[in-house]
Design an enzyme around this catalytic site. Structure first.
Site, PDB file in Angstrom:
ATOM      1  N   LEU A  63      38.990  32.020  43.185  1.00 51.46           N
ATOM      2  CA  LEU A  63      40.307  32.446  43.672  1.00 51.46           C
ATOM      3  C   LEU A  63      41.093  33.243  42.636  1.00 51.46           C
ATOM      4  O   LEU A  63      42.291  33.457  42.780  1.00 51.46           O
ATOM      5  CB  LEU A  63      41.130  31.229  44.116  1.00 51.46           C
ATOM      6  CG  LEU A  63      40.569  30.459  45.314  1.00 51.46           C
ATOM      7  CD1 LEU A  63      41.529  29.354  45.727  1.00 51.46           C
ATOM      8  CD2 LEU A  63      40.296  31.386  46.503  1.00 51.46           C
TER       9      LEU A  63
ATOM     10  N   GLN B 219      41.347  36.815  39.976  1.00 50.52           N
ATOM     11  CA  GLN B 219      41.481  38.242  40.258  1.00 50.52           C
ATOM     12  C   GLN B 219      40.220  38.827  40.909  1.00 50.52           C
ATOM     13  O   GLN B 219      40.297  39.712  41.753  1.00 50.52           O
ATOM     14  CB  GLN B 219      41.787  39.017  38.958  1.00 50.52           C
ATOM     15  CG  GLN B 219      42.073  40.491  39.185  1.00 50.52           C
ATOM     16  CD  GLN B 219      42.132  41.311  37.908  1.00 50.52           C
ATOM     17  OE1 GLN B 219      41.913  40.786  36.800  1.00 50.52           O
ATOM     18  NE2 GLN B 219      42.421  42.583  38.033  1.00 50.52           N
TER      19      GLN B 219
ATOM     20  N   TYR C 218      38.798  32.494  23.807  1.00 48.70           N
ATOM     21  CA  TYR C 218      38.150  33.178  24.939  1.00 48.70           C
ATOM     22  C   TYR C 218      36.906  33.938  24.460  1.00 48.70           C
ATOM     23  O   TYR C 218      35.812  33.784  25.010  1.00 48.70           O
ATOM     24  CB  TYR C 218      39.165  34.138  25.565  1.00 48.70           C
ATOM     25  CG  TYR C 218      38.660  34.968  26.717  1.00 48.70           C
ATOM     26  CD1 TYR C 218      38.184  34.386  27.879  1.00 48.70           C
ATOM     27  CD2 TYR C 218      38.714  36.369  26.659  1.00 48.70           C
ATOM     28  CE1 TYR C 218      37.761  35.169  28.947  1.00 48.70           C
ATOM     29  CE2 TYR C 218      38.310  37.150  27.731  1.00 48.70           C
ATOM     30  CZ  TYR C 218      37.826  36.543  28.869  1.00 48.70           C
ATOM     31  OH  TYR C 218      37.406  37.322  29.930  1.00 48.70           O
TER      32      TYR C 218
ATOM     33  N   ILE D   4      39.828  44.676  33.981  1.00 50.01           N
ATOM     34  CA  ILE D   4      39.619  45.069  35.379  1.00 50.01           C
ATOM     35  C   ILE D   4      40.962  45.273  36.084  1.00 50.01           C
ATOM     36  O   ILE D   4      41.875  44.462  35.947  1.00 50.01           O
ATOM     37  CB  ILE D   4      38.784  44.008  36.132  1.00 50.01           C
ATOM     38  CG1 ILE D   4      37.461  43.736  35.383  1.00 50.01           C
ATOM     39  CG2 ILE D   4      38.506  44.467  37.556  1.00 50.01           C
ATOM     40  CD1 ILE D   4      36.566  44.941  35.178  1.00 50.01           C
TER      41      ILE D   4
END
Ligand SMILES: NC(=O)c1ccc[n+]([C@@H]2O[C@H](COP(=O)([O-])OP(=O)(O)OC[C@H]3O[C@@H](n4cnc5c(N)ncnc54)[C@H](O)[C@@H]3O)[C@@H](O)[C@H]2O)c1
Ligand SMILES: C[C@@H](O)[C@H](N)C(=O)O
Length: 373
Positions: free
Chosen positions: A64, A66, A195, A225
């Site tokens: 759910l 991007q 990350y 993105i």
């Protein structure tokens, strides 16, 4: 001594094999009850567990965010609505819920994830759950759990059930000591975010499971993105989506990165196309298991200029966020994706002008002007 020599020879052969440890492959299976077990694998290196004439049965984790809903749409078009299951820990919007199968799945719950894979006879898994770069710095323990422990669960289940596994990596898997312009597939990777560290770990673990257990692991390093119909979650590249919404809604945009911060970016359709293409590529075409993909690179200033061609009254100011700026300054400026282009024919469709035109035709650039009048 001779025993030591022959064991070391066997290990050396395994490590040097061009990808097939089939002879001795053993998949790791978690504790079932009280004793850990290992089960000999019949996983063959190039195979997947559905016949080529059938469609894969797909599970998308973290679906759910991007990218997941768009991926589900693309895959459902190709493989049929009921063959693609979206999952997440959040509640789906009505349109998503009614557009195809959705299931609750927390990737930190190993048994639940395994149950979903078994009960739905999953053959392909797209592992999208993650905390992105800025969100990860804001909550390191959670990012470590979701991005690292969650990945371990997914890897074990994928290896145990002979799945084809896609895990996205990122430009964030590189750091300040990597070559930044351009950044090749193979170079120093010393990221300074949780990350990035978790994504390098994912690349290495996936490749290790591939060579060690025959797991069909495939990984693309995505740029930032950009999408119109889905919001980004906690990333450093978010500004490049926000500018479109603000241009239309208020005609004012405050950017949290410096005007000359150059980063690789990609329109979502290209990203999802690449993802499907690499998953469908014949194993023999893949000389690597982790590829850079690239489409364009731009700075906030360059993006703003292109946006102003559609919304000339847009006012852009800069209020730099120190955490995001430090992250962006350590990432690639340009991505070398020549291996993806050579091996499996990767080719992007959207450059910067095309991207901006497409975003506005999606969002409706006239709406702000209409509202203002
Ligand atoms: N969007 C980008 O620009 C970009 C760029 C490079 C790589 N990627 C990678 O692509 C993947 C998808 O990115 P995105 O932009 O859709 O991310 P996102 O942050 O928008 O969505 C991530 C999803 O993961 C879910 N999630 C969090 N914890 C979970 C858990 N314990 N169990 C199950 N789900 C959980 C969240 O609810 C969320 O819906 C990520 O792995 C990301 O690292 C994205
Ligand atoms: C680049 C990428 O991984 C993500 N959009 C982020 O900014 O964190």
């Amino acid at each position: 001594m001779p025993i030591v020599k022959s064991v070391s020879r066997a290990v050396t052969q395994l490590l040097q094999s061009p990808g097939c440890g089939c002879g001795i492959s053993v998949v790791p299976v978690r504790c079932l009850g009280i004793s850990p077990r290992q089960v000999a694998s019949d996983a063959s290196f190039h195979s997947v567990s559905f016949s080529e004439s059938e469609h894969p049965r797909v599970l998308i984790t973290g679906g759910l965010g991007q990218l997941g809903v768009g991926l589900a749409k693309l895959l459902r078009k190709r493989f049929g609505k009921n063959n693609v299951i979206l999952s997440d820990i959040r509640k789906p919007a009505d349109d998503v819920f009614y557009s195809g199968p959705f299931i609750y799945s927390d990737i930190l719950d190993y048994k639940n994830l395994r149950e979903i894979v078994v009960n739905n006879r999953i053959t392909w898994l797209f592992h999208y759950s993650a905390l992105l770069s800025a969100a990860g710095e804001a909550n390191v323990p959670l990012a470590r759990a979701v991005n690292i422990t969650g990945l371990h669960n997914v890897l074990d289940i994928a290896a145990e059930h002979n799945l084809r596994l896609f895990v996205p990596s990122t430009i964030g898997a590189f750091g300040p000591t990597s070559p930044r312009d351009p950044t090749p597939d193979l170079c120093i990777q010393r990221p300074r975010t949780i990350y990035g560290v978790s994504k390098v770990h994912a690349e290495l673990m996936g490749e290790y499971y591939h060579y060690r257990y025959g797991l069909d692991f495939r990984c693309l390093r995505y740029p930032g993105i950009i999408s119109a119909d889905s919001q980004p979650g906690g990333g450093t590249t978010n500004y490049a989506v926000q500018i479109f919404h603000d241009a239309i809604k208020t005609g004012k945009f405050q950017c949290d990165l410096k005007p000359d911060t150059r980063l690789p970016m990609m329109y979502i359709d290209d990203c999802l196309k690449a993802t499907l293409e690499v998953m469908e590529a014949p194993a023999e075409a893949l000389s690597m298991r982790t590829y850079n993909i690239s489409a364009m690179s731009f700075t906030p200033e360059e993006l703003a200029q292109e946006v102003q061609k559609h919304v000339p009254e847009l006012q852009v100011t800069y209020n730099v966020d120190a955490v995001r700026q430090a992250i962006a300054d350590s990432w690639p400026m340009n991505f070398d994706d020549s291996n993806a282009r050579k091996d499996w024919g990767w080719k992007h469709d959207y450059d910067l002008p095309e991207l901006v035109t497409t975003m506005f035709s999606f969002l409706g650039s006239d709406s702000r002007i209409a509202q203002a009048n």
